[in-house]
Design a protein around this motif. Structure first.
Motif, mmCIF file in Angstrom:
data_model
loop_
_atom_site.group_PDB
_atom_site.id
_atom_site.type_symbol
_atom_site.label_atom_id
_atom_site.label_comp_id
_atom_site.label_asym_id
_atom_site.label_seq_id
_atom_site.Cartn_x
_atom_site.Cartn_y
_atom_site.Cartn_z
ATOM 1 N N MET A 218 0.812 -1.222 0.000
ATOM 2 C CA MET A 218 0.000 0.000 0.000
ATOM 3 C C MET A 218 0.846 1.274 0.000
ATOM 4 O O MET A 218 0.309 2.373 -0.080
ATOM 5 N N GLU A 219 2.171 1.107 0.100
ATOM 6 C CA GLU A 219 3.054 2.267 0.232
ATOM 7 C C GLU A 219 3.392 2.848 -1.147
ATOM 8 O O GLU A 219 3.790 2.139 -2.057
ATOM 9 N N GLU A 220 3.214 4.156 -1.280
ATOM 10 C CA GLU A 220 3.514 4.830 -2.544
ATOM 11 C C GLU A 220 4.842 5.589 -2.493
ATOM 12 O O GLU A 220 5.458 5.828 -3.519
ATOM 13 N N GLY A 226 11.384 1.321 0.256
ATOM 14 C CA GLY A 226 12.725 0.742 0.349
ATOM 15 C C GLY A 226 13.055 0.320 1.769
ATOM 16 O O GLY A 226 13.633 -0.751 1.995
ATOM 17 N N ARG A 227 12.665 1.144 2.739
ATOM 18 C CA ARG A 227 12.942 0.804 4.147
ATOM 19 C C ARG A 227 12.128 -0.403 4.608
ATOM 20 O O ARG A 227 12.607 -1.223 5.395
ATOM 21 N N LEU A 228 10.902 -0.499 4.111
ATOM 22 C CA LEU A 228 10.064 -1.657 4.470
ATOM 23 C C LEU A 228 10.674 -2.947 3.933
ATOM 24 O O LEU A 228 10.762 -3.958 4.645
ATOM 25 N N TYR A 229 11.091 -2.916 2.671
ATOM 26 C CA TYR A 229 11.719 -4.108 2.093
ATOM 27 C C TYR A 229 13.026 -4.450 2.820
ATOM 28 O O TYR A 229 13.355 -5.627 3.013
ATOM 29 N N ALA A 256 13.512 -0.035 -5.100
ATOM 30 C CA ALA A 256 12.593 1.030 -4.688
ATOM 31 C C ALA A 256 13.337 2.336 -4.433
ATOM 32 O O ALA A 256 12.865 3.414 -4.792
ATOM 33 N N SER A 257 14.514 2.229 -3.823
ATOM 34 C CA SER A 257 15.254 3.448 -3.461
ATOM 35 C C SER A 257 16.738 3.142 -3.343
ATOM 36 O O SER A 257 17.139 2.215 -2.628
#
Length: 372
Positions: A218-220, A226-229, A256-257
């Motif tokens: 759900m994160e845009e 990137g931090r979640l992954y 992601a980042s």
């Protein structure tokens, strides 16, 4: 005033009804009382008077009238009417702080209709005041089972989970309730954030990464993603001990980042420990592709250099090593060490002797006293 009481009684009752509809409870009460005094056995008048007294918080008088209905007119009342009377009697006792008697009245209402919502809400409130939290949960569950509204069910399940977690310190029961709520609203972030620390405290690591994954879906914001992954990858590496999954999610973090370069360091460390040189080479090339044209020159130089080292010292692929070191050298031509490595590599390759000469000439230009 000259009329007979048999005519005045219904007139007063109608006057009470109209006054009630107009919001004049004082006048309604006076009229209903007059009608009741003329015929104390008239059930509609009795109920109307009791209702106004109840709404006026005339608790003792209302209680007596409702008791009269139960004593003298119970047989003529339907199930719903009886339930409502017991509910009102319970409300009256609760208002005058007689909680035990209130619960007794509410129990009688629930014996007839176990799903009567106003009664259930009052019982929950009384048990909550007395800190009888397991009883609160029991009756909230009854509310969950009896309501068709998913929003209401969801709210009740989360409240039950909060009680298990905050009041009764039972994380497993809290998890069960939150999960049930989450099934109704899978995209509700606050619930996922309630579940996350509970799964962590109970060391259910596979569940932890599942929850973070749902939040990630759900994160845009790409930096947050990137931090979640990265968090998922660390759990796979340190807790679940799955190097393959850890590498996958460290890579997702980088996709992601690029801000979280710790992810690439982690990938390098994992694959080096496994001595999986082919996979390490793939990850270096993937990283070079990510940063192409992003203005990260120093990082690009280092990546080409260490990729060359993988080819040279780990895989024995000297042609590929030379190409990687050449790329690093083209970005950083003043680095003497790299020219030395390239000269050594080219000297071992019969078809690249001219390149070896060129590298030695470059080294002499940088230091004319290199006698060797």
């Amino acid at each position: 005033g000259k009329r007979d009481s048999s005519e005045l009684q219904p007139l007063n009752r109608k006057l009470g009804l109209v006054a009630d509809k107009l919001g004049n409870l004082e006048k309604a009460l006076k009229a209903y009382q007059a009608a009741y005094d003329m015929d104390t056995g008239h059930l509609p008048t009795l109920l109307a008077l009791a209702d106004v007294l109840f709404r006026q918080s005339e608790w003792d008088k209302a209680f007596k009238l409702y008791q009269m209905v139960l004593v003298h007119h119970r047989e003529s009342q339907g199930k719903d009417e009886i339930v409502d009377i017991f509910y009102r009697l319970g409300r009256i006792k609760a208002e005058v702080q007689e909680r035990r008697k209130a619960l007794n009245m509410f129990d009688k209402a629930l014996e007839i209709d176990p799903t009567h919502k106003p009664t259930l809400l009052q019982v929950v409130e009384l048990h909550d005041e007395q800190k009888n939290y397991e009883q609160v949960i029991h009756f909230k569950k009854v509310l969950v089972d009896s309501t068709p509204d998913d929003d209401e069910k969801f709210q009740l399940l989360i409240e039950i989970g909060d009680i298990w977690q905050e009041k009764l310190k039972n994380p497993q029961k809290a998890i069960s309730s939150y999960v049930e709520g989450s099934e109704l609203k899978p995209d509700n972030r606050p619930v996922l954030h309630k579940l996350l620390p509970l799964y962590q405290s109970t060391k259910q690591w596979q569940k932890v990464v599942e929850i973070i994954g749902r939040v990630a879906s759900m994160e845009e914001d790409q930096d947050k993603l990137g931090r979640l992954y990265y968090s998922m990858a660390v759990i796979y590496r340190d807790e679940i001990k799955s190097a393959e999954d850890a590498v996958e999610f460290f890579n997702k973090s980088l996709d992601a980042s690029l801000e979280n370069l710790k992810s690439f360091e982690a990938v390098d460390r994992i694959l080096t420990q496994k001595k999986d040189w082919k996979e390490l080479e793939r990850n270096y090339r993937k990283m070079l592709h990510r940063i192409a044209g992003k203005g990260k020159k120093d990082l690009e130089i280092n990546l080409w250099h260490f990729l060359g080292e993988i080819y040279r010292s780990r895989m024995g692929q000297f042609d590929s090593a030379a190409e990687a070191f050449k790329m690093a050298s083209s970005l950083d031509p003043d680095n003497v060490l790299r020219h030395e490595i390239l000269a050594e590599l080219y000297m071992g390759m019969p078809d690249r002797l001219n390149d070896a000469v060129a590298e030695h000439q470059e080294l002499i230009r940088k230091n004319p006293y290199r006698v060797d």
